[in-house]
Design a protein around this motif. Structure first.
Motif, PDB file in Angstrom:
ATOM      1  N   ASN A 146       0.842  -1.190   0.000  1.00 11.92           N
ATOM      2  CA  ASN A 146       0.000   0.000   0.000  1.00 11.92           C
ATOM      3  C   ASN A 146       0.881   1.244   0.000  1.00 11.92           C
ATOM      4  O   ASN A 146       1.583   1.512   0.971  1.00 11.92           O
ATOM      5  N   PRO A 147       0.860   2.047  -1.078  1.00 16.33           N
ATOM      6  CA  PRO A 147       1.738   3.215  -1.144  1.00 16.33           C
ATOM      7  C   PRO A 147       1.452   4.248  -0.049  1.00 16.33           C
ATOM      8  O   PRO A 147       2.377   4.876   0.461  1.00 16.33           O
ATOM      9  N   GLU A 148       0.197   4.420   0.329  1.00 18.82           N
ATOM     10  CA  GLU A 148      -0.129   5.381   1.386  1.00 18.82           C
ATOM     11  C   GLU A 148       0.468   4.947   2.716  1.00 18.82           C
ATOM     12  O   GLU A 148       1.011   5.762   3.466  1.00 18.82           O
TER      13      GLU A 148
ATOM     14  N   LEU B 148       3.094   2.952   3.164  1.00 17.74           N
ATOM     15  CA  LEU B 148       4.547   3.079   3.077  1.00 17.74           C
ATOM     16  C   LEU B 148       4.981   4.538   3.198  1.00 17.74           C
ATOM     17  O   LEU B 148       5.985   4.839   3.846  1.00 17.74           O
ATOM     18  N   ARG B 149       4.220   5.446   2.603  1.00 17.10           N
ATOM     19  CA  ARG B 149       4.530   6.878   2.705  1.00 17.10           C
ATOM     20  C   ARG B 149       4.412   7.334   4.156  1.00 17.10           C
ATOM     21  O   ARG B 149       5.259   8.084   4.654  1.00 17.10           O
ATOM     22  N   SER B 150       3.379   6.871   4.852  1.00 13.97           N
ATOM     23  CA  SER B 150       3.221   7.264   6.255  1.00 13.97           C
ATOM     24  C   SER B 150       4.363   6.719   7.100  1.00 13.97           C
ATOM     25  O   SER B 150       4.812   7.384   8.036  1.00 13.97           O
TER      26      SER B 150
ATOM     27  N   ARG C 127       7.472   6.257   6.021  1.00 13.55           N
ATOM     28  CA  ARG C 127       8.639   7.098   5.732  1.00 13.55           C
ATOM     29  C   ARG C 127       8.560   8.419   6.480  1.00 13.55           C
ATOM     30  O   ARG C 127       9.555   8.890   7.044  1.00 13.55           O
ATOM     31  N   GLU C 128       7.366   9.043   6.507  1.00 17.94           N
ATOM     32  CA  GLU C 128       7.200  10.304   7.224  1.00 17.94           C
ATOM     33  C   GLU C 128       7.437  10.122   8.719  1.00 17.94           C
ATOM     34  O   GLU C 128       8.094  10.938   9.363  1.00 17.94           O
ATOM     35  N   GLU C 129       6.918   9.041   9.256  1.00 19.59           N
ATOM     36  CA  GLU C 129       7.110   8.768  10.675  1.00 19.59           C
ATOM     37  C   GLU C 129       8.581   8.502  10.973  1.00 19.59           C
ATOM     38  O   GLU C 129       9.110   8.929  12.002  1.00 19.59           O
TER      39      GLU C 129
ATOM     40  N   LYS D  71      11.136   9.761   9.337  1.00 23.12           N
ATOM     41  CA  LYS D  71      11.836  11.051   9.297  1.00 23.12           C
ATOM     42  C   LYS D  71      11.642  11.809  10.610  1.00 23.12           C
ATOM     43  O   LYS D  71      12.580  12.400  11.140  1.00 23.12           O
TER      44      LYS D  71
END
Length: 141
Positions: A93-95, A97-99, A101-103, A105
């Motif tokens: 799920n790209p969403e 995985l993006r969350s 990565r943000e977490e 960072k």
């Protein structure tokens, strides 16, 4: 012990039918009002007529009009954020995985801040130790 088995099976069916009837939405009850079905189950439970009648004729057991499913898996499948979207595993799920990565960072920035604070405190302690004791009272010998 085996002589109690029929009684326990009847009791289990009675309890199951009662709980199923009480938890069933009014829109899925067929034939009679829900209160009447509860009374039938309770009054005729000992002879199995009430629970069997409920399981056979009292509740819709197939897909309900409007696309809502009657089984828990159908309900969960149809009541997600987007009911028409196919389910995607979290690692695909790209969403999601993006969350992550943000977490990640945010966690790295927090860790850098903690490390900088730790270095500052260590330097402050070293400086205090190098200066020597200032406010320590003299020891009596």
């Amino acid at each position: 012990m085996l002589r109690y088995l029929p009684f326990l099976l009847v009791l289990a069916l009675w309890i199951y039918a009662f709980i199923d009837c009480v938890n069933t939405p009014e829109s899925q009850v067929r034939g009679l009002p829900k209160v009447v079905w509860v009374l039938i189950i309770l009054l005729f439970g000992e002879v199995l007529i009430g629970p069997v009648a409920w399981l056979v004729a009292g509740k819709e057991r197939h897909r309900v009009a409007g696309g809502r499913g009657s089984t828990p898996s159908e309900w969960h499948r149809n009541h997600g954020a987007n009911p028409r979207a196919a389910w995607v595993a979290p690692d695909d799920n790209p969403e999601f995985l993006r969350s992550l990565r943000e977490e990640n960072k945010k966690d790295e920035a927090l860790l850098k801040d903690w490390e900088a604070d730790l270095r500052r405190r260590e330097e402050e302690l070293r400086r205090r130790e190098a200066e020597g004791p200032e406010d320590t009272p003299p020891t009596a010998s």
